[in-house]
Every structure is written in structure tokens, then in C-alpha cells.
Design a protein around this motif. Sequence first.
Motif: not given
Length: 231
Positions: A208-231
Motif C-alpha cells: 500500500x505504499x502508493x496510497x501512503x505516499x498520496x497521503x503524505x508519507x515521508x518514510x515507507x517501510x518495505x520488506x517483501x518487495x525489496x528482499x523477497x518473501x521470508x521463509x
Amino acid sequence: MLTAPQFSPERLKSVLARIETAARRAGREPASVRLLAVSKQQPMAAIAAAAAAGQREFGENYVQEAVAKIEALGDAGLTWHFIGQLQGNKTRDVAERFQWVHTLDRERIAARLAAQRPHYAEPLDVLLQVKLDAEPGKGGVEPAALPRLADIVGGLPRLRLRGLMCIPPPVEDDASQRRPFQQLRKLLDELNSRGHALDTLSMGMSADLEAAVAEGATIVRVGTAVFGPRD
């Protein structure tokens, strides 16, 4: 923990491109949104590879796991954010080793962090986690109690109150994703109208980072999209 890193520079570039597109669509400068790579339960090699690809800020949820990573990668010039639920017996490690805390929601924890932050370090940047829904087991201060906690934390030495953070439940449609982010932004505006000078909204994750950025997010916390899914 993963046995092999799934990180690739292409993953990182893809997330950064999503942030840039979302920011421009909202009429914002892409540089106004920072990517926090959530590296909990990711192997050291994946974090080192992300750092080598240019990622400088990492978020960790578990103190003991994070301390080992910070010690191993201490010469890499990285910025570490604590984004997990913080227990009183873990505050010293966080106060001494991290640059940011996103999940502050209790006066007692704030006082411990302030007392344990080393005098030689920069003030610890902190965010107040706000509970915007009734999801059981989730941390956060209730919106009604937020002004009082903000006033207390803002007056503590060795801490620098920067803004607010939330973790809304996952939903699919854009309007439902944006609603809690709108609420958090309004709460930050209300605190600033009371005399605070907050500049940070930590909100939005892989889905949901796009929705957050649209509402003013200055930090987005992204794990799966950067590193791939965790076991």
C-alpha cells in the motif's frame, strides 16, 4: 531465517520507481519520501547486498537479531530504525545502537530511552505509533491520548520527536488503504497546530505504499518487495 538472500538490485530499483511514480502522481518531489528497507529475519548477506546497491536505511523488529547485524555492519555507515514492539528490558540496546524508533507508545518507555541514550550520540529520533483500529495485540497510543504523550515525549532530553507512525490492517482497495493514512496525517497536523514541529509520517508498506505516499508519507517501510518473501 532465510538460508540465502533473495535481494537483487532490480528489486530495489523497482521499489524506488514505485515511490517516484507515486510521489509525482501526488505532486510531490520523490526525494521527499524515504525508503526504509525492512530487514527483519533477512540474512546478513542480503542486507550487505542492499547496502552495496545504495540502500542506507534499514528497519529491524527484534533487538537481539538487530544488534548482531549492527555490530557486523557497523562500518557501512547505515542508519538503523527500530520498528518492533519495544519492551522495557530492551530499551538500552535500542537507545545505544539505533538512530530511530518508530513504535514509541508509552511514557515509561520514552523515559527509559531518554535516560539511556548516550550523551555523545545525537538525540534519538522517535515517532509515536498511533493505534487507529481495534486490531487485537497491536501496539500504539489511542488518538485521544496522543496530544498528552506528544507533549511529554517532546519535553524529554536526548529524544527528538519527529512524527507519527501507523500499521493499518491490510485491505485491497485504494480508498480503504488511504483512509487510515489520511487520519494519521490529520493527527500530525493537529499536533503541529498545538506547537509541535513534526515532519515525519512513517506509513505504507509493500502492498500500500502508493496510497501512503498520496497521503503524505515521508518514510515507507518495505520488506517483501525489496528482499523477497521470508521463509
